[in-house]
Scaffold this motif. Structure first.
Motif, PDB file in Angstrom:
ATOM      1  N   ILE A 158      -8.708  15.528   1.137  1.00 55.13           N
ATOM      2  CA  ILE A 158      -8.156  14.230   1.531  1.00 55.13           C
ATOM      3  C   ILE A 158      -8.993  13.125   0.901  1.00 55.13           C
ATOM      4  O   ILE A 158     -10.226  13.127   1.047  1.00 55.13           O
ATOM      5  N   PRO A 159      -8.385  12.189   0.179  1.00 49.84           N
ATOM      6  CA  PRO A 159      -9.163  11.123  -0.469  1.00 49.84           C
ATOM      7  C   PRO A 159      -9.950  10.295   0.536  1.00 49.84           C
ATOM      8  O   PRO A 159      -9.446   9.952   1.608  1.00 49.84           O
ATOM      9  N   GLU A 160     -11.195  10.007   0.187  1.00 50.17           N
ATOM     10  CA  GLU A 160     -12.038   9.191   1.063  1.00 50.17           C
ATOM     11  C   GLU A 160     -11.403   7.824   1.333  1.00 50.17           C
ATOM     12  O   GLU A 160     -11.584   7.245   2.407  1.00 50.17           O
ATOM     13  N   GLU A 161     -10.651   7.315   0.360  1.00 47.95           N
ATOM     14  CA  GLU A 161     -10.020   5.997   0.526  1.00 47.95           C
ATOM     15  C   GLU A 161      -9.045   6.007   1.699  1.00 47.95           C
ATOM     16  O   GLU A 161      -9.003   5.059   2.492  1.00 47.95           O
ATOM     17  N   LYS A 162      -8.276   7.089   1.832  1.00 45.26           N
ATOM     18  CA  LYS A 162      -7.318   7.167   2.932  1.00 45.26           C
ATOM     19  C   LYS A 162      -8.032   7.241   4.271  1.00 45.26           C
ATOM     20  O   LYS A 162      -7.601   6.640   5.261  1.00 45.26           O
ATOM     21  N   ILE A 163      -9.128   7.974   4.314  1.00 45.15           N
ATOM     22  CA  ILE A 163      -9.900   8.072   5.551  1.00 45.15           C
ATOM     23  C   ILE A 163     -10.483   6.708   5.912  1.00 45.15           C
ATOM     24  O   ILE A 163     -10.417   6.263   7.055  1.00 45.15           O
ATOM     25  N   ASN A 165      -9.385   3.799   5.063  1.00 49.31           N
ATOM     26  CA  ASN A 165      -8.311   2.896   5.479  1.00 49.31           C
ATOM     27  C   ASN A 165      -7.906   3.135   6.931  1.00 49.31           C
ATOM     28  O   ASN A 165      -7.575   2.193   7.657  1.00 49.31           O
ATOM     29  N   GLN A 166      -7.934   4.399   7.371  1.00 51.47           N
ATOM     30  CA  GLN A 166      -7.597   4.689   8.759  1.00 51.47           C
ATOM     31  C   GLN A 166      -8.644   4.115   9.702  1.00 51.47           C
ATOM     32  O   GLN A 166      -8.318   3.569  10.764  1.00 51.47           O
ATOM     33  N   HIS A 169      -8.088   0.429   9.849  1.00 52.26           N
ATOM     34  CA  HIS A 169      -6.875   0.118  10.614  1.00 52.26           C
ATOM     35  C   HIS A 169      -7.163   0.144  12.117  1.00 52.26           C
ATOM     36  O   HIS A 169      -6.744  -0.759  12.855  1.00 52.26           O
TER      37      HIS A 169
END
Length: 305
Positions: A158-163, A165-166, A169
């Motif tokens: 899982i890309p660190e960027e998505k983590i 961003n969560q 958020h």
């Protein structure tokens, strides 16, 4: 993959008996007059007092809060920093004990709860008086949690960027709630209480940063604001410091404005600074507080949003 290695996945499985059954044709008045919505709605009717079952919803929310204090929603569960796992497990075990006690109360007082519900709605007794075997109810309650470690396949991480961003958020949602509470709060607020408004965000960002530069940047701004609030003060609803905290929390409640903070377009230390003695009329003294007329505070920068 510091995040994956540094967190543990919790999965909650909490359910309850709804206290409702499917309505029958006879439950609908031929004349077209329907019972109150609390007794018959969308083809379902409660045959048990809803208040007697709310303990399950309350404890479910508390369980989620335990995991979200320092964790983040992840893979339909909650990723919690490893160092917080033991504490989280103990808190969830305690909530499970409370849940089980709530179920025992329902079962021990099943007939009493149900008779009271019918008595409260005597006019519709015929509609509610449908017997449900008590021994079929207990298995419809459940409070379980599962703890796992995640090992992604190479090339499918899982890309660190998505983590990141969560995490951002969820911090934004915390900020919105705290900003609203501050706006609606009447009367003075102490500097300690004002700092406490920032603590949940600081703790979450700190626990889940794992070297993520975007998360660390926002954490740095929160820490700067926290450090700018002097100890031993009280602020009225019109004080500059109080307005500054509301401004910053409001800015962080928007993903677009969070990006501006991360990109350096908006910084806490760029907000106008004022001397506390120049705004003496906007503060209220706290008993046994030493005078600190040289303390600088953040002024209202509401123009940002």
């Amino acid at each position: 993959m510091d995040f994956i290695q540094g967190t543990t996945l919790f999965t909650l499985h909490i359910r309850k008996w709804s206290g409702k059954i499917t309505a029958e044709d006879a439950d609908y008045n031929p004349a077209g007059e329907l019972p109150p919505a609390k007794l018959l709605e969308r083809g379902r009717k409660p045959i048990f007092p809803p208040k007697a079952l709310t303990f399950a919803d309350t404890l479910r929310k508390q369980a989620e809060k335990v995991l979200l204090t320092k964790g983040v929603r992840f893979m339909k569960g909650f990723a919690v920093p490893n160092e917080y796992v033991d504490e989280a497990v103990e808190e969830l075990k305690d909530l499970k004990r409370q849940f089980e006690q709530g179920v025992r109360d329902v079962m021990d007082n099943f007939d009493i709860h149900r008779d009271n519900w019918i008595a409260e709605n005597r006019e519709y007794e015929a509609l509610l008086k449908r017997l449900i075997p008590k021994d079929t109810i207990q298995d419809r309650f459940e409070f379980e949690f599962y703890v796992s470690r995640v090992q992604p396949l190479e090339g499918h991480e899982i890309p660190e960027e998505k983590i990141g961003n969560q995490v951002l958020h969820e911090v934004s949602q915390l900020c919105k709630a705290e900003a609203d509470r501050l706006v609606n709060r009447k009367g003075d607020i102490s500097s300690g209480e004002l700092k406490d408004k920032l603590l949940p965000m600081i703790e979450k960002l700190d626990a889940l940063s794992f070297g993520n530069s975007r998360v660390l940047k926002l954490l740095s701004e929160f820490q700067t604001l926290d450090n700018a609030i002097p100890d031993g003060e009280a602020y009225t609803t019109t004080s500059g410091m109080r307005a500054s905290v509301i401004t910053f929390l409001s800015a962080c409640s928007s993903q677009a404005r969070v990006e501006a903070i991360i990109n350096g377009e908006f910084r806490v230390d760029s907000m106008a600074l004022i001397r506390s003695d120049e705004k003496a009329d906007s503060r209220a003294p706290i008993a046994s507080t030493s005078n600190n007329h040289n303390t600088q505070t953040l002024a209202n920068a509401g123009a940002f949003f």
